[in-house]
Design a protein around this motif. Structure first.
Motif, short mmCIF file in Angstrom:
data_model
loop_
_atom_site.label_atom_id
_atom_site.label_comp_id
_atom_site.label_asym_id
_atom_site.label_seq_id
_atom_site.Cartn_x
_atom_site.Cartn_y
_atom_site.Cartn_z
N GLU A 80 1.79 17.33 -12.63
CA GLU A 80 1.83 18.76 -12.32
C GLU A 80 3.00 19.44 -13.03
N GLU A 81 4.14 18.77 -13.03
CA GLU A 81 5.31 19.32 -13.70
C GLU A 81 5.05 19.46 -15.20
N LEU A 82 4.40 18.45 -15.79
CA LEU A 82 4.06 18.52 -17.22
C LEU A 82 3.14 19.70 -17.51
N ALA A 83 2.19 19.95 -16.64
CA ALA A 83 1.24 21.04 -16.85
C ALA A 83 1.94 22.40 -16.80
N ARG A 84 3.06 22.48 -16.10
CA ARG A 84 3.81 23.74 -15.99
C ARG A 84 4.86 23.90 -17.08
N THR A 85 5.30 22.80 -17.65
CA THR A 85 6.40 22.83 -18.63
C THR A 85 5.84 23.17 -20.01
N GLU A 86 6.51 24.09 -20.70
CA GLU A 86 6.09 24.46 -22.05
C GLU A 86 7.07 23.92 -23.08
N VAL A 87 6.53 23.45 -24.20
CA VAL A 87 7.34 22.99 -25.32
C VAL A 87 6.84 23.68 -26.59
N ASP A 88 7.73 23.79 -27.56
CA ASP A 88 7.41 24.51 -28.80
C ASP A 88 7.38 23.57 -29.98
N LYS B 297 8.72 11.71 -18.91
CA LYS B 297 8.42 11.95 -17.49
C LYS B 297 7.58 10.83 -16.88
N LEU B 298 6.61 10.32 -17.63
CA LEU B 298 5.66 9.38 -17.06
C LEU B 298 5.98 7.92 -17.39
N GLY B 299 6.77 7.70 -18.43
CA GLY B 299 7.09 6.34 -18.84
C GLY B 299 7.70 5.50 -17.73
N PRO B 300 8.71 6.03 -17.02
CA PRO B 300 9.28 5.23 -15.93
C PRO B 300 8.26 4.93 -14.83
N LEU B 301 7.33 5.84 -14.59
CA LEU B 301 6.31 5.59 -13.58
C LEU B 301 5.37 4.49 -14.03
N ALA B 302 5.04 4.48 -15.32
CA ALA B 302 4.16 3.44 -15.85
C ALA B 302 4.84 2.07 -15.77
N GLN B 303 6.15 2.05 -16.03
CA GLN B 303 6.89 0.78 -15.91
C GLN B 303 6.88 0.29 -14.48
N LEU C 272 0.83 -1.20 0.00
CA LEU C 272 0.00 0.00 0.00
C LEU C 272 0.87 1.25 0.00
N GLN C 273 1.92 1.25 0.79
CA GLN C 273 2.83 2.41 0.83
C GLN C 273 3.51 2.61 -0.52
N GLN C 274 3.92 1.52 -1.15
CA GLN C 274 4.54 1.63 -2.47
C GLN C 274 3.56 2.19 -3.49
N ALA C 275 2.32 1.72 -3.45
CA ALA C 275 1.30 2.22 -4.38
C ALA C 275 1.02 3.69 -4.14
N GLN C 276 0.96 4.10 -2.88
CA GLN C 276 0.72 5.50 -2.58
C GLN C 276 1.87 6.37 -3.05
N GLN D 89 1.69 9.35 -5.80
CA GLN D 89 2.17 10.71 -5.54
C GLN D 89 3.20 11.11 -6.58
N ASP D 90 4.11 10.20 -6.94
CA ASP D 90 5.11 10.49 -7.97
C ASP D 90 4.42 10.81 -9.30
N LEU D 91 3.39 10.06 -9.63
CA LEU D 91 2.64 10.30 -10.86
C LEU D 91 1.97 11.67 -10.82
#
Length: 113
Positions: A29-37, A95-101, A14-18, A22-24
């Motif tokens: 949140e970081e993605l929502a703040r980061t801008e790309v062109d 950013k999210l790929g490692p979290l999905a793995q 449960l702690q690992q899942a939480q 949180q990491d996700l």
């Protein structure tokens, strides 16, 4: 099978899942703040999107504006936005790929990988 034949430590799972959740959330949140062109027409049209794909800015060089050919301008705008979104998707995977793995590699519903 659990090594040693014991039961899995549910509290630890449960702690690992939480933590992964949180990491996700932090990564999103970081993605929502980061801008790309993205750009088209050799830089005549530039689009800026967030890492989550929200269009934030569009810059059109006056050289791209021909009142008699608005279709080309529209095509350049679409191409610039598509290029920016492709860059945003690449950033999402970075950013999210490692979290999905970490969640078993099956991907996360609603995310593009």
């Amino acid at each position: 099978m659990i090594p040693g034949g014991g039961q899995p430590n549910m509290q630890q799972l449960l702690q690992q899942a939480q933590k992964m959740q949180q990491d996700l959330a932090n990564a999103q949140e970081e993605l929502a703040r980061t801008e790309v062109d993205g750009q088209a027409g050799g830089g005549l049209v530039k689009a800026t999107v967030t890492g989550s794909g929200e269009l934030r800015a569009l810059v059109i060089d006056p050289k791209a504006v021909d009142p008699d050919d608005t279709e080309t301008l529209a095509d350049l705008v679409v191409a610039a936005v598509q290029a920016a979104n492709e860059n945003a998707q690449a950033l999402q995977q970075q950013k999210l790929g490692p979290l999905a793995q970490g969640l078993g590699g099956g991907g996360i519903p609603g995310l593009p990988f």
